[in-house]
Motif scaffolding. Structure first.
Motif, PDB file in Angstrom:
ATOM      1  N   TYR A  78       0.796  -1.063   0.148  1.00 14.46           N
ATOM      2  CA  TYR A  78      -0.164  -0.085  -0.078  1.00 14.46           C
ATOM      3  C   TYR A  78       0.776   1.341  -0.162  1.00 14.46           C
ATOM      4  N   VAL A  93     -10.536   2.976  -7.896  1.00 10.85           N
ATOM      5  CA  VAL A  93     -11.034   1.753  -7.288  1.00 10.85           C
ATOM      6  C   VAL A  93      -9.793   0.945  -7.071  1.00 10.85           C
ATOM      7  N   VAL A  94      -8.586   1.162  -7.363  1.00 13.12           N
ATOM      8  CA  VAL A  94      -7.402   0.404  -7.091  1.00 13.12           C
ATOM      9  C   VAL A  94      -6.821   0.782  -5.946  1.00 13.12           C
ATOM     10  N   ARG A  96      -9.111   1.827  -3.293  1.00  8.48           N
ATOM     11  CA  ARG A  96      -9.915   1.346  -2.421  1.00  8.48           C
ATOM     12  C   ARG A  96      -9.710  -0.303  -2.419  1.00  8.48           C
ATOM     13  N   LEU A  97      -9.301  -0.879  -3.355  1.00  6.32           N
ATOM     14  CA  LEU A  97      -8.965  -2.248  -3.234  1.00  6.32           C
ATOM     15  C   LEU A  97      -7.890  -2.630  -2.437  1.00  6.32           C
ATOM     16  N   ALA A  98      -6.707  -1.928  -2.648  1.00  4.60           N
ATOM     17  CA  ALA A  98      -5.418  -1.982  -1.829  1.00  4.60           C
ATOM     18  C   ALA A  98      -5.868  -1.950  -0.373  1.00  4.60           C
ATOM     19  N   GLY A 100      -8.676  -2.125   1.275  1.00  2.22           N
ATOM     20  CA  GLY A 100      -9.483  -3.092   1.762  1.00  2.22           C
ATOM     21  C   GLY A 100      -8.533  -4.556   1.840  1.00  2.22           C
ATOM     22  N   GLY A 101      -7.738  -4.868   1.052  1.00  2.00           N
ATOM     23  CA  GLY A 101      -6.758  -5.669   0.965  1.00  2.00           C
ATOM     24  C   GLY A 101      -5.925  -5.690   2.371  1.00  2.00           C
ATOM     25  N   TYR A 127      -1.984 -11.195  -2.405  1.00  2.00           N
ATOM     26  CA  TYR A 127      -2.259  -9.659  -2.685  1.00  2.00           C
ATOM     27  C   TYR A 127      -0.890  -8.848  -2.640  1.00  2.00           C
TER      28      TYR A 127
END
Length: 344
Positions: A78, A93-94, A96-98, A100-101, A127
């Motif tokens: 991150y 979106v990338v 947010r996904l990062a 979240g991961g 991940y």
């Protein structure tokens, strides 16, 4: 000391050295990019130093310390993505996904007692590898849109990111291999990690001699073009050649504005759409520099001149260097060099 131990020690020393160097730069510049670089290598250096202290003095690793170090390691992809965002635009979106991961990985490690179950470990490793790959590709793309020294440094950063991702991937899958192959991933991880450290060192903290070696071809090319300036057919051709040479040497886009005494304006031949083609007496950054005859660097052009913030962002003008052009006491114009990111 075995060969692998020596490689491991050298790798750790390089990463800690990078952290020291980039931290010093961050303290001096205090820009988001320099701080993000320091945070990324700070996470690595903290994990390295903690591990080295525990190993050297035979200390027992407390649960809290283990969790903190683990979280720092998990946060590395991150933090790397934040760096990518400093040099290019990362889709929301990338991000947010990062995030979240990162949260899910942290929760999984903190709540798990004892050995982490293989499915969770593999998910975290994948991940890490996926995000590292995305960051590496993004750095490659950013390098393609850069020139000169900046391009070479971003290429080195991309290589370091790929190698770091490979090292983590190999180390993550090591527990799944049979005992007969236990030594293979360890050796491969150490060698790849060393290569990653060297690439990062070249990208983020290159020695002065290497910087000069990178700059010399561009400078020689600029001087060769400068020698041909008197033979060019008109002023427009001369200005174009000077712009190209300055851009390649600085690793940026460049625009030259010549002063027109009749209209009292600076006229830019090719501002690349991001800057006004003609500037009169005003609060424009170029005019300020032209009047004061003092070069200025603006790490955030939009913040320095809010009136043009939208245009700057649209055309990729983020950091901006402006220098006056003069001969003796005669003011001739101004040179603007700019990039879509802050300096590495």
């Amino acid at each position: 000391m075995t060969a692998l131990e020596l490689v491991s020690l050298l790798t750790q020393a390089i990463y800690v050295l990078i952290f020291v160097l980039v931290s010093w730069i961050a303290l001096r510049r205090r820009t988001r990019t320099s701080v993000d670089i320091a945070l990324f290598f700070g996470a690595i250096a903290t994990a390295i130093v903690e591990s080295r202290i525990v190993t050297t003095f035979g200390l027992s690793q407390g649960e809290l310390t283990t969790d903190i170090v683990t979280l720092l390691v998990i946060a590395m992809p991150y933090l790397l993505l934040r760096l990518v965002d400093d040099f290019s635009d990362v889709p929301a979106v990338v991000t947010r996904l990062a995030e979240g991961g990162l949260v899910l990985s942290a929760i999984a490690f903190v709540v798990t007692e004892g050995t982490v179950p293989p499915p969770i470990l593999m998910a975290v490793v994948l991940y890490f590898a996926a995000l590292s790959t995305y960051c590496a590709v993004a750095f490659v793309r950013a390098g393609r849109h850069s020139a000169g020294v900046t391009r070479r440094r971003l290429q080195a950063v991309a290589a370091g990111t790929v190698l770091l991702g490979v090292a983590i991937l190999v180390a993550g899958f090591a527990p799944l291999l049979p005992a007969s192959l236990a030594g293979l991933p360890t050796g491969l991880t150490q060698v790849v990690a060393l290569a990653s450290a060297v690439a990062y060192f070249i990208g983020f903290a290159p020695p002065q001699i290497l910087r000069r070696a990178w700059q010399e071809p561009e400078l020689r090319g600029f001087l060769r073009r400068a020698a041909s300036l008197p033979r060019m057919p008109d002023t427009r051709s001369v200005v174009g050649a000077l712009q190209d040479g300055a851009g390649l040497t600085l690793g940026a886009r460049a625009a030259i504005g010549l002063f027109d005494p009749e209209t009292n304006t600076l006229r830019f031949q090719d501002p690349h759409g991001g800057l006004p083609s003609e500037i009169g007496q005003s609060d424009y950054l170029a005019w300020r520099v032209f009047e004061t005859q003092h070069a200025e660097y603006y790490p955030d052009a939009a913040r320095a001149h809010p009136a043009l913030a939208s245009s700057y962002r649209t055309h990729g003008v983020r950091s901006l260097l402006i220098a006056p052009i003069s001969a003796a006491n005669q003011r001739l114009g101004a040179l603007e060099a700019y990039t879509d990111h802050q300096p590495v």
